[in-house]
Design a protein around this motif. Structure first.
Motif, PDB file in Angstrom:
ATOM      1  N   ASP A   7     105.738 184.460  43.659  1.00 54.89           N
ATOM      2  CA  ASP A   7     105.357 183.387  42.368  1.00 54.89           C
ATOM      3  C   ASP A   7     106.587 182.579  43.423  1.00 54.89           C
ATOM      4  OD1 ASP A   7     106.830 184.841  39.413  1.00 54.89           O
ATOM      5  OD2 ASP A   7     104.796 184.212  40.411  1.00 54.89           O
ATOM      6  N   ILE A   8     107.375 182.169  44.168  1.00 54.62           N
ATOM      7  CA  ILE A   8     107.871 181.357  44.950  1.00 54.62           C
ATOM      8  C   ILE A   8     107.116 181.314  46.381  1.00 54.62           C
ATOM      9  CG2 ILE A   8     110.327 181.357  46.768  1.00 54.62           C
ATOM     10  CD1 ILE A   8     111.847 183.348  44.906  1.00 54.62           C
ATOM     11  N   GLU A   9     106.759 182.678  47.114  1.00 54.76           N
ATOM     12  CA  GLU A   9     105.862 182.310  48.001  1.00 54.76           C
ATOM     13  C   GLU A   9     104.284 181.180  47.435  1.00 54.76           C
ATOM     14  OE1 GLU A   9     104.501 186.073  48.905  1.00 54.76           O
ATOM     15  OE2 GLU A   9     107.210 186.642  50.261  1.00 54.76           O
ATOM     16  N   LEU A  10     103.675 181.462  46.318  1.00 53.30           N
ATOM     17  CA  LEU A  10     102.744 180.450  45.997  1.00 53.30           C
ATOM     18  C   LEU A  10     103.744 179.322  45.862  1.00 53.30           C
ATOM     19  CD1 LEU A  10     100.878 182.584  42.868  1.00 53.30           C
ATOM     20  CD2 LEU A  10     100.017 181.525  44.536  1.00 53.30           C
ATOM     21  N   ALA A  11     104.677 179.299  45.481  1.00 52.02           N
ATOM     22  CA  ALA A  11     104.793 178.050  44.994  1.00 52.02           C
ATOM     23  C   ALA A  11     105.262 177.188  46.328  1.00 52.02           C
ATOM     24  CB  ALA A  11     106.853 177.706  44.170  1.00 52.02           C
ATOM     25  N   LEU A  12     105.645 177.423  47.047  1.00 55.44           N
ATOM     26  CA  LEU A  12     105.844 177.180  48.546  1.00 55.44           C
ATOM     27  C   LEU A  12     104.365 176.784  49.185  1.00 55.44           C
ATOM     28  CD1 LEU A  12     108.347 179.481  49.786  1.00 55.44           C
ATOM     29  CD2 LEU A  12     108.710 177.226  50.420  1.00 55.44           C
ATOM     30  N   TYR A  15     111.162 175.084  42.215  1.00 60.56           N
ATOM     31  CA  TYR A  15     111.861 176.075  40.851  1.00 60.56           C
ATOM     32  C   TYR A  15     110.454 175.919  40.021  1.00 60.56           C
ATOM     33  CZ  TYR A  15     113.699 178.002  36.981  1.00 60.56           C
ATOM     34  OH  TYR A  15     114.005 178.635  36.158  1.00 60.56           O
ATOM     35  N   ARG A  16     110.952 174.266  39.280  1.00 58.27           N
ATOM     36  CA  ARG A  16     109.662 174.450  38.445  1.00 58.27           C
ATOM     37  C   ARG A  16     108.398 174.980  38.764  1.00 58.27           C
ATOM     38  NH1 ARG A  16     105.020 171.300  37.093  1.00 58.27           N
ATOM     39  NH2 ARG A  16     105.190 170.530  39.348  1.00 58.27           N
ATOM     40  N   LEU A  17     107.610 175.065  40.423  1.00 54.45           N
ATOM     41  CA  LEU A  17     106.441 175.517  40.374  1.00 54.45           C
ATOM     42  C   LEU A  17     106.517 176.936  39.887  1.00 54.45           C
ATOM     43  CD1 LEU A  17     105.679 173.389  43.216  1.00 54.45           C
ATOM     44  CD2 LEU A  17     104.188 173.960  41.086  1.00 54.45           C
ATOM     45  N   ALA A  18     107.638 177.670  40.499  1.00 55.46           N
ATOM     46  CA  ALA A  18     107.839 179.203  40.791  1.00 55.46           C
ATOM     47  C   ALA A  18     107.201 179.662  38.718  1.00 55.46           C
ATOM     48  CB  ALA A  18     108.824 179.678  41.398  1.00 55.46           C
ATOM     49  N   LEU A  19     108.584 179.001  37.942  1.00 58.92           N
ATOM     50  CA  LEU A  19     108.386 179.585  37.350  1.00 58.92           C
ATOM     51  C   LEU A  19     107.393 178.713  36.253  1.00 58.92           C
ATOM     52  CD1 LEU A  19     110.379 179.886  34.683  1.00 58.92           C
ATOM     53  CD2 LEU A  19     110.777 177.587  34.458  1.00 58.92           C
ATOM     54  N   GLN A  20     106.026 178.373  36.344  1.00 58.68           N
ATOM     55  CA  GLN A  20     104.792 177.881  36.399  1.00 58.68           C
ATOM     56  C   GLN A  20     104.022 178.963  36.813  1.00 58.68           C
ATOM     57  OE1 GLN A  20     102.000 174.476  37.856  1.00 58.68           O
ATOM     58  NE2 GLN A  20     103.279 173.731  36.291  1.00 58.68           N
ATOM     59  N   HIS A  21     103.984 179.802  37.380  1.00 59.21           N
ATOM     60  CA  HIS A  21     103.227 180.919  38.333  1.00 59.21           C
ATOM     61  C   HIS A  21     103.498 181.804  37.217  1.00 59.21           C
ATOM     62  CE1 HIS A  21     101.000 178.553  41.220  1.00 59.21           C
ATOM     63  NE2 HIS A  21     102.245 178.361  41.889  1.00 59.21           N
ATOM     64  N   ALA A  22     105.095 182.210  37.258  1.00 62.83           N
ATOM     65  CA  ALA A  22     105.531 183.240  36.743  1.00 62.83           C
ATOM     66  C   ALA A  22     104.837 182.723  35.026  1.00 62.83           C
ATOM     67  CB  ALA A  22     107.236 183.010  36.433  1.00 62.83           C
ATOM     68  N   LYS A  23     105.166 181.832  34.274  1.00 62.67           N
ATOM     69  CA  LYS A  23     104.517 182.014  33.109  1.00 62.67           C
ATOM     70  C   LYS A  23     102.974 182.601  33.267  1.00 62.67           C
ATOM     71  CE  LYS A  23     108.117 178.706  31.252  1.00 62.67           C
ATOM     72  NZ  LYS A  23     108.284 177.496  31.174  1.00 62.67           N
ATOM     73  N   LYS A  24     102.099 181.654  34.126  1.00 66.30           N
ATOM     74  CA  LYS A  24     101.024 181.651  34.153  1.00 66.30           C
ATOM     75  C   LYS A  24     100.514 183.895  34.824  1.00 66.30           C
ATOM     76  CE  LYS A  24      98.719 177.897  35.622  1.00 66.30           C
ATOM     77  NZ  LYS A  24      98.670 177.334  36.973  1.00 66.30           N
ATOM     78  N   ARG A  25     101.060 183.921  35.028  1.00 66.72           N
ATOM     79  CA  ARG A  25     100.853 185.969  34.989  1.00 66.72           C
ATOM     80  C   ARG A  25     101.388 186.510  34.261  1.00 66.72           C
ATOM     81  NH1 ARG A  25     104.383 186.259  37.959  1.00 66.72           N
ATOM     82  NH2 ARG A  25     106.464 186.819  36.977  1.00 66.72           N
ATOM     83  N   ALA A  26     102.730 186.243  33.282  1.00 66.00           N
ATOM     84  CA  ALA A  26     103.343 186.567  31.977  1.00 66.00           C
ATOM     85  C   ALA A  26     102.037 186.783  30.649  1.00 66.00           C
ATOM     86  CB  ALA A  26     104.503 185.864  31.261  1.00 66.00           C
ATOM     87  N   SER A  27     101.331 185.451  30.794  1.00 72.37           N
ATOM     88  CA  SER A  27     100.159 185.187  29.602  1.00 72.37           C
ATOM     89  C   SER A  27      99.181 185.948  30.462  1.00 72.37           C
ATOM     90  CB  SER A  27      99.542 183.921  29.885  1.00 72.37           C
ATOM     91  OG  SER A  27      99.325 183.216  30.952  1.00 72.37           O
ATOM     92  N   VAL A  28      98.291 186.022  31.193  1.00 74.37           N
ATOM     93  CA  VAL A  28      97.253 187.183  31.967  1.00 74.37           C
ATOM     94  C   VAL A  28      97.968 189.140  31.363  1.00 74.37           C
ATOM     95  CG1 VAL A  28      96.399 185.662  32.465  1.00 74.37           C
ATOM     96  CG2 VAL A  28      98.010 187.453  33.646  1.00 74.37           C
ATOM     97  N   ARG A  29      98.719 189.721  31.244  1.00 75.91           N
ATOM     98  CA  ARG A  29      99.773 190.677  31.453  1.00 75.91           C
ATOM     99  C   ARG A  29      98.721 191.295  30.154  1.00 75.91           C
ATOM    100  NH1 ARG A  29     106.025 190.852  33.721  1.00 75.91           N
ATOM    101  NH2 ARG A  29     105.276 190.949  35.992  1.00 75.91           N
ATOM    102  N   PRO A  30      97.974 192.319  29.722  1.00 72.38           N
ATOM    103  CA  PRO A  30      97.780 193.094  28.198  1.00 72.38           C
ATOM    104  C   PRO A  30      99.212 193.486  27.442  1.00 72.38           C
ATOM    105  CG  PRO A  30      98.096 194.860  30.635  1.00 72.38           C
ATOM    106  CD  PRO A  30      98.619 193.671  31.241  1.00 72.38           C
TER     107      PRO A  30
END
Length: 199
Positions: free
Chosen positions: A161-166, A184-199
């Protein structure tokens, strides 16, 4: 019930040299202890420490400042500051400080040891009653156990997530407060997106 038991206990306790008095500020403590026992300012150290450091502030101001109105103002301010510094903020403590100033003639005649004994006894018995009564009531627990900070497992930030934000911000960034907050905001945004697609 708690005030009744407090009054009876004070009455039947050994009266060493002077009678044990019930403090008016204990009634305000009772509101917190029994109507809002989960409040941070109603916890044991806040109750006991708050009354005690406020009593010391009130006693000191009543001795050092001859004008009772000025002494009352300084005592309340000193009580608040003392409680903040000792991490025992308890709003009724300010009333204890005020009581020692406004009743200075009575308290001074009986000595500071008696004054502190009265305050400590009132606060100690109130604490014991709070522990007893609150824990007898259903769905009540007193004192409140300390809350440990937990991270949302479904939005935990990972290295990816940090790498994507960078990559969104550009590799070369100056790490100032604003940049770090945005990262931090962007990394958290990616983490939430990843969590929402988990089964």
């Amino acid at each position: 019930m708690a005030i009744l038991l407090l009054g009876m206990t004070l009455h039947y306790m050994p009266q060493v040299h002077y009678p044990l008095l019930m403090l008016g500020s204990i009634a305000a403590s009772a509101v917190l202890l029994f109507a809002a026992p989960h409040s941070p300012v109603a916890q044991p150290w806040n109750l006991f420490g708050g009354h005690l450091v406020s009593a010391l502030a009130g006693w000191g101001c009543s001795l050092l400042i001859p004008d009772p109105v000025f002494a009352a103002a300084v005592a309340v301010g000193a009580a608040i500051l003392s409680m903040q510094l000792m991490h025992c903020l308890h709003p009724p403590g300010a009333a204890t400080a005020l009581t020692l100033v406004l009743s200075a003639a009575q308290f001074h005649g009986m000595g500071w040891q008696w004054a502190m004994y009265v305050v400590a006894t009132n606060a100690g018995i109130a604490l014991l009653l709070a522990l007893l009564i609150n824990n007898l009531l259903p769905d009540r627990k007193y004192p409140v156990p300390p809350v440990t900070a937990t991270h949302d497992p479904f939005a935990a930030i990972e290295q990816a997530d940090i790498e994507l934000a960078l990559s969104q911000m550009g590799k070369e960034i100056e790490v100032g407060r604003e940049e770090l907050a945005e990262l931090y905001r962007l990394a958290l945004q990616h983490a939430k997106k990843r969590a929402s697609v988990r089964p």
